[in-house]
Design a protein around this motif. Structure first.
Motif, PDB file in Angstrom:
ATOM      1  N   MET A   1       0.806  -1.219   0.000  1.00 54.30           N
ATOM      2  CA  MET A   1       0.000   0.000   0.000  1.00 54.30           C
ATOM      3  C   MET A   1       0.845   1.277   0.000  1.00 54.30           C
ATOM      4  O   MET A   1       0.620   2.170  -0.801  1.00 54.30           O
ATOM      5  CB  MET A   1      -0.950   0.012   1.199  1.00 54.30           C
ATOM      6  CG  MET A   1      -1.962  -1.126   1.212  1.00 54.30           C
ATOM      7  SD  MET A   1      -3.213  -0.913  -0.061  1.00 54.30           S
ATOM      8  CE  MET A   1      -4.259  -2.323   0.284  1.00 54.30           C
ATOM      9  N   HIS A 317      -9.004  -3.848  -3.096  1.00 59.13           N
ATOM     10  CA  HIS A 317      -9.256  -3.453  -1.702  1.00 59.13           C
ATOM     11  C   HIS A 317     -10.158  -2.233  -1.644  1.00 59.13           C
ATOM     12  O   HIS A 317     -11.120  -2.180  -0.860  1.00 59.13           O
ATOM     13  CB  HIS A 317      -7.924  -3.171  -1.008  1.00 59.13           C
ATOM     14  CG  HIS A 317      -8.063  -2.506   0.330  1.00 59.13           C
ATOM     15  ND1 HIS A 317      -8.528  -3.175   1.441  1.00 59.13           N
ATOM     16  CD2 HIS A 317      -7.811  -1.227   0.730  1.00 59.13           C
ATOM     17  CE1 HIS A 317      -8.549  -2.348   2.478  1.00 59.13           C
ATOM     18  NE2 HIS A 317      -8.113  -1.160   2.074  1.00 59.13           N
ATOM     19  N   PHE A 318      -9.891  -1.223  -2.473  1.00 58.17           N
ATOM     20  CA  PHE A 318     -10.669   0.002  -2.428  1.00 58.17           C
ATOM     21  C   PHE A 318     -12.053  -0.163  -3.040  1.00 58.17           C
ATOM     22  O   PHE A 318     -13.020   0.444  -2.581  1.00 58.17           O
ATOM     23  CB  PHE A 318      -9.902   1.130  -3.131  1.00 58.17           C
ATOM     24  CG  PHE A 318      -8.612   1.466  -2.462  1.00 58.17           C
ATOM     25  CD1 PHE A 318      -8.548   1.650  -1.101  1.00 58.17           C
ATOM     26  CD2 PHE A 318      -7.442   1.563  -3.192  1.00 58.17           C
ATOM     27  CE1 PHE A 318      -7.356   1.954  -0.468  1.00 58.17           C
ATOM     28  CE2 PHE A 318      -6.244   1.864  -2.573  1.00 58.17           C
ATOM     29  CZ  PHE A 318      -6.201   2.055  -1.206  1.00 58.17           C
ATOM     30  N   LYS A 321     -14.349  -1.594  -0.434  1.00 58.28           N
ATOM     31  CA  LYS A 321     -14.795  -0.579   0.522  1.00 58.28           C
ATOM     32  C   LYS A 321     -15.836   0.343  -0.100  1.00 58.28           C
ATOM     33  O   LYS A 321     -16.844   0.687   0.546  1.00 58.28           O
ATOM     34  CB  LYS A 321     -13.600   0.236   1.015  1.00 58.28           C
ATOM     35  CG  LYS A 321     -14.003   1.373   1.954  1.00 58.28           C
ATOM     36  CD  LYS A 321     -12.808   2.078   2.542  1.00 58.28           C
ATOM     37  CE  LYS A 321     -13.287   3.198   3.481  1.00 58.28           C
ATOM     38  NZ  LYS A 321     -12.175   3.833   4.211  1.00 58.28           N
ATOM     39  N   THR A 405      -6.672   6.703  -3.411  1.00 57.75           N
ATOM     40  CA  THR A 405      -6.329   6.270  -2.064  1.00 57.75           C
ATOM     41  C   THR A 405      -7.579   5.930  -1.262  1.00 57.75           C
ATOM     42  O   THR A 405      -8.700   6.339  -1.601  1.00 57.75           O
ATOM     43  CB  THR A 405      -5.565   7.375  -1.311  1.00 57.75           C
ATOM     44  OG1 THR A 405      -6.452   8.493  -1.082  1.00 57.75           O
ATOM     45  CG2 THR A 405      -4.351   7.842  -2.100  1.00 57.75           C
ATOM     46  N   GLU A 406      -7.370   5.235  -0.162  1.00 56.27           N
ATOM     47  CA  GLU A 406      -8.466   4.900   0.738  1.00 56.27           C
ATOM     48  C   GLU A 406      -9.068   6.158   1.347  1.00 56.27           C
ATOM     49  O   GLU A 406     -10.289   6.250   1.558  1.00 56.27           O
ATOM     50  CB  GLU A 406      -7.973   3.963   1.836  1.00 56.27           C
ATOM     51  CG  GLU A 406      -9.086   3.403   2.704  1.00 56.27           C
ATOM     52  CD  GLU A 406      -8.632   2.246   3.561  1.00 56.27           C
ATOM     53  OE1 GLU A 406      -9.489   1.656   4.229  1.00 56.27           O
ATOM     54  OE2 GLU A 406      -7.432   1.936   3.543  1.00 56.27           O
ATOM     55  N   GLU A 407      -8.238   7.142   1.610  1.00 59.68           N
ATOM     56  CA  GLU A 407      -8.734   8.401   2.175  1.00 59.68           C
ATOM     57  C   GLU A 407      -9.691   9.088   1.201  1.00 59.68           C
ATOM     58  O   GLU A 407     -10.690   9.693   1.631  1.00 59.68           O
ATOM     59  CB  GLU A 407      -7.554   9.332   2.487  1.00 59.68           C
ATOM     60  CG  GLU A 407      -6.680   8.872   3.638  1.00 59.68           C
ATOM     61  CD  GLU A 407      -5.747   7.732   3.280  1.00 59.68           C
ATOM     62  OE1 GLU A 407      -5.217   7.079   4.203  1.00 59.68           O
ATOM     63  OE2 GLU A 407      -5.546   7.475   2.062  1.00 59.68           O
ATOM     64  N   VAL A 409     -11.619   7.563  -1.009  1.00 65.38           N
ATOM     65  CA  VAL A 409     -12.867   6.806  -0.958  1.00 65.38           C
ATOM     66  C   VAL A 409     -13.680   7.221   0.262  1.00 65.38           C
ATOM     67  O   VAL A 409     -14.901   7.441   0.173  1.00 65.38           O
ATOM     68  CB  VAL A 409     -12.579   5.287  -0.929  1.00 65.38           C
ATOM     69  CG1 VAL A 409     -13.867   4.503  -0.694  1.00 65.38           C
ATOM     70  CG2 VAL A 409     -11.928   4.839  -2.237  1.00 65.38           C
ATOM     71  N   THR A 410     -13.028   7.351   1.405  1.00 62.79           N
ATOM     72  CA  THR A 410     -13.711   7.780   2.627  1.00 62.79           C
ATOM     73  C   THR A 410     -14.327   9.158   2.458  1.00 62.79           C
ATOM     74  O   THR A 410     -15.472   9.402   2.880  1.00 62.79           O
ATOM     75  CB  THR A 410     -12.718   7.790   3.800  1.00 62.79           C
ATOM     76  OG1 THR A 410     -12.187   6.477   3.987  1.00 62.79           O
ATOM     77  CG2 THR A 410     -13.397   8.256   5.080  1.00 62.79           C
TER      78      THR A 410
END
Length: 421
Positions: A1, A317-318, A321, A405-407, A409-410
């Protein structure tokens, strides 16, 4: 990651902020990705050091010839083609496909049949529909609306000795479904039909191997995998040789050149080669765990296959989510495969509706938050018509690529949650 996050520094567009100090979130990748610095440098360097037309007796023309050949070699490695001479360049996938439909159409007669799918982008539909003026019959393979997967069992009934071509997308740009193109190719080959694969949406997300697929043609656009706005065509040598191209008379009669009539976008092709080199670097950095999987490859081909395998794993992974987060919203419907155990059967492109909001209103709200998504039908007209949403604004499409990034997506889910509540 962390390695993938570090790659973001190579993309100048990802360093930009709006007036409120918020970085842009590029979830518009299915419509076109951002480019790394080396692509910008390659385009700029071409204009400064090599800007010329081809086949001249002077230095800049000779450099241009070298750049074009090097780009064919790069794309041959990306596709695992047998030869750079199987690679043709054009304005974009759509234009290339219209050119090829005219050439293939010259070999067809009234009563011949072409099989298309209702899951495809219109660039792999309308060029073949145009051949109806010759009396060619078009047949469609449907998909299951529940999970947006093709009805493979019905394919055999659509094929016959009259079938001359089967055209299918490698992955749906609208709902992310990855099609079992090898299965389709094998089925088409039983009746002697050519196969034409639209890999535009698939190319940024997973490895491509045209030799393993055994397709006759495969097309994509470099601006979907971090390069400039050009199209790329792979074709089997024997098929390209047999087809008669529409071209100017002085143009070379040999493939791939006969399908490139007129001056090409040299600077764009230089940038496309740089995008391939960027992906090869990703493979060297992130793909060590896939060495055994691709042990039959070497050099840049190996690094490219490892890059795309690593990207596919990272993006999964993303997308998991994102899908789960949207499904949890009241009034939301996600289209396509949503089962977390089946995410290898789709790209990280997630399309949805969120009642009672119109898709354009959702896209506009996200846009005000500096989050870029698409709404509508994305030229996949058959998809939105089949799903019954075309007359209601289509769908909202969030498309992830490896620089997301995951951020991000959040951040996107927080805005959608606010709208839903």
């Amino acid at each position: 990651m962390p390695t993938f996050s570090a790659l973001r520094s190579q993309f100048p567009a990802l360093q930009l902020y709006d007036a409120e100090g918020r970085p842009a979130v590029y979830f518009d990748g299915p419509g076109g990705t951002q480019v790394p610095q080396r692509v910008l440098d390659a385009v700029s360097d071409y204009y400064i050091k090599s800007n010329s037309n081809t086949h001249g007796a002077f230095l800049t023309s000779q450099k241009t010839d070298e750049i074009l050949h090097g780009a064919r070699e790069a794309m041959a490695d990306f596709f695992n083609a047998e030869s750079p001479q199987q690679i043709a360049f054009g304005a974009n996938m759509t234009t290339l496909t219209f050119h090829m439909s005219r050439s293939i159409g010259r070999t067809l007669q009234a009563g011949d049949e072409i099989v298309l799918t209702r899951l495809d982008h219109d660039a792999n539909v309308s060029p073949w529909l145009a051949l109806q003026e010759k009396g060619v019959k078009i047949r469609f393979l449907d998909f299951h609306p529940e999970d947006c997967t093709l009805n493979y069992e019905a394919l055999g009934d659509l094929l016959s000795a009259k079938t001359k071509l089967v055209a299918v997308g490698y992955a749906s740009n609208a709902v992310g479904t990855i099609n079992d193109v090898r299965r389709i190719i094998q089925t088409a080959q039983r009746v002697g039909a050519l196969t034409y694969i639209d890999a535009v949406h698939y190319a940024p997300h997973a490895p491509i191997d045209v030799q393993a697929l055994d397709c006759d043609f495969l097309v994509c656009s470099a601006y979907k995998f971090f390069g400039p706005h050009i199209g790329v065509l792979y074709g089997k040598t024997g098929v390209l040789e047999r087809l008669q191209a529409y071209k100017v008379r002085p143009q070379d009669e040999q493939p791939p050149y006969k399908f490139e009539t007129g001056t090409l976008n040299h600077e764009g092709i230089a940038g496309a080669a740089a995008a391939i080199d960027y992906l090869a670097e990703v493979g060297r950095m992130c793909g060590a765990e896939f060495t055994d999987e691709f042990k039959n490859f070497s050099g840049r081909s190996l690094h490219l296959k490892m890059a795309m395998a690593a990207i596919q794993k990272y993006e999964r992974h993303f997308s998991e989510k994102l899908i789960a987060g949207i499904q949890a919203l009241p009034g939301a419907k996600v289209y396509g495969i949503t089962d977390s155990s089946r995410l290898l059967e789709r790209t990280p492109t997630v399309s949805f509706r969120l009642q009672p909001h119109h898709p354009s209103a959702i896209a506009e709200r996200l846009g005000r938050e500096n989050i870029y998504v698409w709404d509508g039908n994305f030229y996949a007209l058959e998809v939105t018509q089949r799903l019954g949403v075309e007359e209601h604004g289509g769908i909202v499409r969030i498309g992830l690529v490896h620089y997301n990034t995951e951020e991000e997506v959040t951040r996107c889910l927080a805005v959608l949650q606010n709208m839903a509540s």
